[in-house]
Each structure stands twice: as structure tokens, then as C-alpha cells.
Design a protein around this motif. Structure first.
Motif, PDB file in Angstrom:
ATOM      1  N   HIS A  12      48.621  45.907  63.726  1.00 22.57           N
ATOM      2  CA  HIS A  12      49.212  45.694  62.395  1.00 22.57           C
ATOM      3  C   HIS A  12      48.816  44.321  61.861  1.00 22.57           C
ATOM      4  N   GLU A  99      49.377  53.937  60.484  1.00 27.14           N
ATOM      5  CA  GLU A  99      50.389  54.557  61.349  1.00 27.14           C
ATOM      6  C   GLU A  99      51.413  55.197  60.420  1.00 27.14           C
ATOM      7  N   HIS A 243      51.865  42.968  66.138  1.00 30.26           N
ATOM      8  CA  HIS A 243      52.280  42.568  64.790  1.00 30.26           C
ATOM      9  C   HIS A 243      52.010  41.080  64.595  1.00 30.26           C
TER      10      HIS A 243
END
Ligand SMILES: [Zn+2]
Ligand SMILES: [Zn+2]
Length: 276
Positions: A12, A99, A243
Motif C-alpha cells: 500500500h 485490493e 502500509h
């Protein structure tokens, strides 16, 4: 070959609604190169909050998740950022992707985006399940029922996700609520949910899709990866679910050991999934 690490197919960046602005796509590329990861897929969250015509969530009258900070992916700007990174880092294979959360409930919405975006990797995942007429986040479910019931309901809904959507190729973090397993519950064991896991794996293999080994979640066992093989699974994807840039490729050596112990090896080339 020897020590080649697999691609990180689940990363991400700042384009994800739940990632900090420090989650820069560029820094993630630099981390992948430094870690010896041959390819990264930027699979930013494609979550929906407003039902469109044809989405099962409205047909089943389920209230969407009410996170106020949830926002949809700005696909055009995201794809431009991917393109810029491809030019900046020619030695890294960079895949576009997304996603998609609860794709079986948002089928029409998801198909509309995926049909035009040209993503290289599409992950399917489940972060919330319908409970009492509302899409309910996994961590909230633990406040509503026993921990065992959370996992059983969750894995049962994953079967519905896999059977109810073919928009994704890879199933991400198949036992997501395991991340939040209550400290005061009995220690988590996969065998307690073997039947439910096997049902998920059979559904996934039946569609010739791919199981992700997620290195942000507690690592699955080699035994579970063997269940995947026994169910007819032929390919495994590795995903850090980073992330933050520094987490790209995190715990991949350990994950490789687990997947190899179950009989999977690097695929056709170093950008491929791992295969039996
Ligand atoms: Zn996820
Ligand atoms: Zn993710």
C-alpha cells in the motif's frame, strides 16, 4: 537462482485511504530494490461506501461500513504515480493493482473500475462481514461474540467472497481476524478451524486462483500451505501488506521457508508466483 526472493504482491502507498502520507510509492520502490525484491505490486485499497445498481449489498439490504475517513481510490492519479515510478526505477518490475474489500457485495462497483483500470494484480479480501444487517469490521465482531465464532463466521464469509466474485485473482490474508485474536482467548490454532480453512482453499482452487501468504498477519504454517496443495492449489503469492515503505518485503525469508516446506518453488521466472 538460489536466494532469489519472491515479488511483493501486496503493498500500500499514500493512495490508500488507511495509509499515512509518509507511505510514499517512491520510497517503497527504493526499499524493494534495497531488499532484493524483484517486483512490487501496488495494491492500494479499492473500497466502496455507496452502493451502485447491481451491487449485492443493496439487494441484501446491508448497511455499508460507516468509516468516515474511508475514501475511494483516485485511480487516474494512482496510475500516473505508478507510471512515474516505472520510469524512475527501471530495474524494478512495478505492477499496478488494487485490493478490493468485500468484492462479492460490491460486484457492479468493482467490475466498473477493474474493467477500465487495466490493473496487473487484483487482490480480493474481507475486512468486514455482514452481521445484523450491517457490514461489521472484524475487530468489532470480537465485542459481539466469542472469538471462535468470529473466525468461523469470517471463514464462512470468505467462501462466499471467493464463490461470489471472480474480479480478483489472489485471495489476500485469508484469516484476517487472526491479527486481532483476543489475548484472553485460548491460543490460536489453525487446526481448530481446519474444516473452515479447507472449504476456503477448495473454493479458491476450484477457480484456479492464488493463495497469498501475508507477512503482516501471523504467518500461516507449512501445514496450512499443504492443505492448499491438497485442495488443488497450484500457486502462492507473497504479500507484506506494507502500509509503510520500510515494511516492503518484511519477513519474506521466513515466509519462503514455510512455502518451500510445503513443496512450492519459484515459478517460471523471478517475477512469477511460486508454484508446485
Ligand atoms: Zn487487507
Ligand atoms: Zn492490504
Amino acid at each position: 537462482m538460489g536466494n532469489v526472493l519472491p515479488p511483493d504482491n501486496h503493498v500500500h502507498t499514500e493512495w490508500s485511504w488507511d495509509a499515512p502520507t509518509a507511505a510514499s510509492m517512491r520510497l517503497s520502490c527504493e526499499q524493494a530494490l534495497a531488499a532484493g525484491i524483484p517486483a512490487v505490486a501496488f495494491t492500494d485499497h479499492l473500497d466502496f461506501t455507496v452502493p451502485a445498481d447491481g451491487d449485492r449489498i443493496s439487494a441484501e439490504n446491508i448497511e455499508p461500513r460507516p468509516y468516515a475517513w474511508m475514501r475511494s481510490l483516485d485511480v487516474t492519479s494512482y496510475l500516473a504515480a505508478v507510471q512515474e515510478c516505472r520510469q524512475r526505477y527501471p530495474d524494478l518490475r512495478i505492477l499496478s493493482g488494487a485490493e478490493i474489500g468485500e468484492a462479492h457485495l460490491w460486484g457492479a462497483s468493482a467490475a466498473a473500475v477493474v474493467g477500465t483500470a487495466g490493473f496487473d494484480r487484483v487482490l480480493g479480501s474481507l475486512h468486514a462481514i455482514p452481521f445484523r444487517g450491517r457490514l461489521t469490521a472484524a475487530d468489532e465482531l470480537y465485542r459481539q461474540m466469542t472469538a471462535d465464532d468470529v473466525m468461523r463466521r469470517y471463514l464462512t464469509e470468505v467462501v462466499r467472497l471467493v464463490e461470489g466474485s471472480d474480479v480478483f485473482q489472489v485471495l489476500a490474508h485469508l484469516d484476517f481476524p487472526r491479527r486481532m485474536w483476543p489475548r484472553d482467548a485460548e491460543p490460536y490454532t489453525e487446526r481448530a478451524f481446519e474444516e473452515e480453512y479447507r472449504a476456503v482453499l477448495r473454493a479458491l482452487a476450484a477457480g484456479d486462483r492464488i493463495l497469498e501468504v501475508n507477512t503482516k498477519s501471523p504467518l500461516v504454517s507449512a501445514e496450512l500451505v499443504r492443505w492448499w496443495r491438497a485442495a488443488g492449489g497450484r500457486a502462492v503469492s507473497f504479500g507484506s501488506d506494507a502500509h509503510q515503505p520500510w515494511r516492503v518485503g518484511a519477513r519474506f525469508k521466513l515466509a519462503v521457508d514455510v512455502v518451500e516446506a510445503a513443496g512450492f518453488r519459484a515459478g517460471r521466472d523471478r517475477f512469477d508466483f511460486w508454484r508446485v
